[in-house]
Scaffold this active site. Structure first.
Site, PDB file in Angstrom:
ATOM      1  CD  GLU A   1      -3.060  -1.035   0.245  1.00 61.97           C
ATOM      2  OE1 GLU A   1      -3.054  -0.094  -0.558  1.00 61.97           O
ATOM      3  OE2 GLU A   1      -3.913  -1.945   0.229  1.00 61.97           O
TER       4      GLU A   1
ATOM      5  NE  ARG B   1      -3.825   2.690  -0.664  1.00 66.57           N
ATOM      6  CZ  ARG B   1      -5.066   2.606  -0.210  1.00 66.57           C
ATOM      7  NH1 ARG B   1      -5.691   3.684   0.205  1.00 66.57           N
ATOM      8  NH2 ARG B   1      -5.681   1.440  -0.132  1.00 66.57           N
TER       9      ARG B   1
ATOM     10  CG  ASP C   1      -6.049  -7.298  -7.043  1.00 61.90           C
ATOM     11  OD1 ASP C   1      -4.968  -7.568  -6.491  1.00 61.90           O
ATOM     12  OD2 ASP C   1      -6.853  -6.471  -6.568  1.00 61.90           O
TER      13      ASP C   1
ATOM     14  CD  GLU D   1     -10.946  -1.986  -8.010  1.00 56.51           C
ATOM     15  OE1 GLU D   1     -12.108  -1.684  -7.632  1.00 56.51           O
ATOM     16  OE2 GLU D   1      -9.944  -1.813  -7.285  1.00 56.51           O
TER      17      GLU D   1
HETATM   18  C1  DMJ Z   1      -6.493   0.506  -4.519  1.00 55.66           C
HETATM   19  O1  DMJ Z   1      -5.633   0.731  -3.490  1.00 55.66           O
HETATM   20  C2  DMJ Z   1      -5.793  -0.146  -5.666  1.00 55.66           C
HETATM   21  O2  DMJ Z   1      -6.548  -0.023  -6.815  1.00 55.66           O
HETATM   22  C3  DMJ Z   1      -5.493  -1.588  -5.421  1.00 55.66           C
HETATM   23  O3  DMJ Z   1      -4.947  -2.203  -6.550  1.00 55.66           O
HETATM   24  C4  DMJ Z   1      -6.735  -2.326  -5.033  1.00 55.66           C
HETATM   25  N1  DMJ Z   1      -7.406  -1.684  -3.948  1.00 55.66           N
HETATM   26  C5  DMJ Z   1      -7.674  -0.274  -4.042  1.00 55.66           C
HETATM   27  C6  DMJ Z   1      -8.903   0.106  -4.820  1.00 55.66           C
HETATM   28  O4  DMJ Z   1      -9.910  -0.775  -4.834  1.00 55.66           O
END
Ligand code: DMJ
Length: 729
Positions: free
Chosen positions: A262, A266, A407, A581
């Protein structure tokens, strides 16, 4: 603060005007309200005197992205070739009323109604031959497009896709610039609320108008994540405030455990994309004489140096967390100490771009080594279990899914290939293998309406299929389309010799999956998707490899529409976290196909967010507890990715297509754009090779030769076997 109007909601005050402005503009799109509503809206704006003050015409300020060297020149001069190591109730209603839920826009993909009279007028009968010719000409252009109206999705402001040309005089043209401005207003409202009630905090709770730190003094979780959205929206005041906070208050020298992934996607991603965009967007840099030009890059490299400690595991797979001060990697406290596979394998875009910017190879090497260790496990058909032990580099459990914990592994395969200008075909090979695995093992169909489902295999590939899709999986339609065309439009890609049946099939798969994700929104009372949807499937499951099925062309909104039976929403899964998404995929699908229906779906979705997640007192937008309830309960949280991703994708979806061209940037998994670069210019290249597979996909390491020097053997063992590497390192 004005205590009699603490949230500035009275007429004449900023938030009130902001909402009014959005609302008035949105009225433009409400066909039933018609011209009268438009005029009233304009009048309201003029009356408040804010029309000019609130709007920025971003396209005016967005430069060409056609000079890929623009940013590189800057970067080269900054970091050059030093070669030195750096290590050491009512607002919602007011809005929704004019956002048009009473009369959604007429979509251009709906055929024009010609009327039904069977009695031909006299002139028609008399002049049948010329009339027939005229009709055929019109019909031809109707179906195949008007030569002068293009259909080129890349042309700015043309609405893209098929234009009805002749009929557009009758059917009013949608003003996408105005819709884009509404998104900007939603961002401004969100940001203002955060500034007023949660400034500097890492979490913002809009219902209670409070914030919370993840670490003492804050990590910039919201501020850093939102930087590049503000740049794209040309919000210079807001950006200045954010920059000042970063310059004066942000330090990563904190005794704080943070999540490696994260923090990378981010914070590191946010800082790097801000550095990139400030180099190419006019007016985003500090004043000419400022010595602070490298602020974002300096913060990024300081943070990355701290994050590198996460990679100090026996295998090189990063630990789930890291302490920023002590610089020690920390195994997960759950999941038997294993890291999420997606988390461990979605750090490469950020680290590799930083390596390119600084010339520092360590960032590159640490990040790419993870890919090697993961791949050396020889997962069948490219589908990976969702947990991996950092110390052993081996998988935990057999569970396979492309939702949570799985994912972005897949996303970063194809994006790594594009980021480094296709100089690393190894990642294309892995992506193609994985996508073939998805089609073989995970694609099934719902009943009765045959939606395409990207399902899960909780007990591995030989186990049963679980017909469940996290909303997170909805990044896939867009990513598949990106992989099929390389970011070109379909029209452009079809002219390439590489285009063929495989790409056609991938586009079909993307189209069908997109529809399934859209159905997740259309099936609920709020028009917002649940966190997870389950599906009715055939028994035994009808898999894609048995034959391709197609879902419904249109989704009838009636409560008892047949297609709704395909979706099963479980009470525990009906929350909505403002996730990006689906709009992310709509953005890619629009850019790549030029089909305006994707923009229209996005607009419907945006309206639902405004209607059901905007707090009544204007204190921000909140995630909600139940998408099946009206009004939905608030969860009192405004996610940082609402600003970083969801609103950014809406904004890009409604904006001109020459901003952030998909052939020149990759967006990381937090929607932070990073440029495509030529790694060989800085002497970077792929530092590993895959262990060969036999025709059944089993690892087939090459025989070692007797004369191989000892040192080399150690190296070979280390790269060829994740298990062996434990003792070799
Ligand atoms: C975000 O932090 C990113 O897109 C991550 O890949 C998945 N979770 C959240 C949004 O859903």
């Amino acid at each position: 603060m004005n205590t009699r109007d603490p949230f500035n909601l009275r007429p004449g005050s900023t938030a009130f005007n902001l909402l009014q402005h959005s609302a008035a503009r949105a009225a433009t799109y409400t066909r039933q309200a018609g011209q009268q509503a438009l005029e009233a809206g304009k009048q309201a704006l003029e009356d408040t005197g804010i029309a000019d003050g609130m709007s920025f015409a971003v396209p005016r300020n967005v430069p060409t992205f056609n000079d890929p060297n623009g940013v590189r020149r800057l970067e080269d001069s900054v970091w050059g070739s030093s070669g030195q190591s750096r290590f050491g109730g009512n607002v919602g209603e007011a809005i929704s009323g004019v956002f048009g839920e009473k009369g959604l826009p007429m979509y251009k993909d709906k055929p024009y109604n010609y009327g039904t009279s069977m009695r031909k007028p006299k002139w028609f009968r008399r002049k049948r031959a010329p009339g027939t010719v005229f009709f055929l000409i019109i019909a031809y252009f109707y179906w195949f497009g008007w030569p002068w109206s293009g259909g080129d999705a890349n042309k700015k402001g043309n609405g893209g896709g098929r234009s009805w040309g002749f009929f557009s005089a009758v059917e009013e043209k949608v003003d996408w610039d105005e819709r884009q401005e509404s998104v900007k207003d939603a961002f401004k409202l969100s940001w203002k609320a955060y500034e007023d009630h949660g400034w500097g905090y890492d979490e913002y709770h809009p219902s209670s108008k409070s914030g919370r730190h993840m670490a003492t003094g804050g990590l910039g979780w919201i501020i850093v994540d939102a930087l590049d959205t503000m740049m794209l929206m040309n919000l210079t005041r807001e950006l200045g405030h954010a920059r000042q906070w970063i310059s004066t208050s942000l330090t990563y020298d904190k005794d704080q455990d943070v999540n490696t992934f994260e923090t990378t996607i981010r914070m590191l991603g946010g800082l790097l994309s801000a550095h990139y965009l400030q180099g190419i967007l006019p007016g985003m840099k500090p004043a000419e004489d400022s010595t602070d030009e490298d602020l974002y890059l300096e913060k990024a490299s300081d943070l990355a140096d701290r994050l590198l400690s996460a990679y100090e595991s026996n295998s090189g797979v990063p630990f789930a967390s890291v302490n920023l001060k002590t610089m020690k990697g920390i195994p997960s406290h759950a999941d038997g100490g294993a890291s999420s596979t997606a988390e461990a394998t979605s750090l490469q875009l950020e680290m590799k771009y930083l390596a390119y910017l600084t010339g520092e190879a360590t960032y590159w090497e640490k990040a790419e080594k993870v890919m090697k260790v993961v791949d050396d496990n020889g997962a069948r058909d490219g589908l990976l279990p969702i947990f991996i032990y950092a110390d052993q580099g081996t998988f935990r459990s057999n569970e396979i899914r492309l939702g949570s914990r799985g994912d972005s592994y897949y996303e970063y395969l194809i994006k790594q290939y594009y980021q480094t200008a296709k100089q690393e075909p190894i990642y294309l090979e892995m992506w193609e293998e994985a996508l073939a695995g998805v089609r073989k093992h995970l694609i099934t169909y719902s009943q009765p309406s045959n939606f395409t489902i990207l399902a899960e295999r909780p007990s591995g590939l030989s186990g049963h299929i679980s017909p469940k899709m996290d909303h997170l999986v909805c990044f896939m339609p867009g990513t598949i389309a990106l992989g099929a065309t390389g970011g070109l439009t379909v029209e452009e890609a079809k002219k390439l010799p590489s285009w063929g049946t495989k790409q056609e099939e991938e586009m079909e798969l993307a189209t069908e999956l997109m529809k399934t994700c859209w159905g997740m929104y259309k099936v609920t009372a709020t028009g917002l998707a649940p966190e997870i949807a389950h599906f009715n499937i055939y028994d035994p499951p009808q898999m894609m490899r048995h034959g391709i099925l197609k879902g419904p062309e249109t989704l009838d909104p009636a409560d008892d529409a047949d297609w709704k039976q395909d979706y099963i929403l479980k009470p525990a899964d009906t929350h909505n976290l403002q996730r990006p998404e689906t709009v992310e995929s709509l953005f890619y699908m629009w850019r790549i196909t030029g089909d305006e229906k994707y923009r229209n779906w996005g607009w419907e979705m945006f309206q639902s967010f405004v209607k059901h997640t905007l707090l009544e007192d204007g204190a921000g937008f909140s995630s909600i507890g139940d998408v099946t309830q009206i009004p939905p309960p608030s969860r009192d949280n405004m996610e940082s990715f609402w600003l970083a991703e969801t609103l950014k994708y809406f904004y890009l979806l409604f904006g001109p297509n020459d901003v952030l061209p998909l052939t020149e940037v990759v967006l990381n998994t937090e929607a932070h754009p990073l440029p495509v670069f030529q790694p060989d210019k800085k002497r970077f290249k792929t530092g590993w090779t895959r262990i060969p597979r036999d025709p059944n996909g089993n690892l087939h390491p090459p025989e070692k030769t007797a004369e191989e020097p000892k040192k080399e053997v150690t190296k070979t063992v280390r790269v060829e076997s994740a298990v062996a590497s434990e003792s070799a390192i």
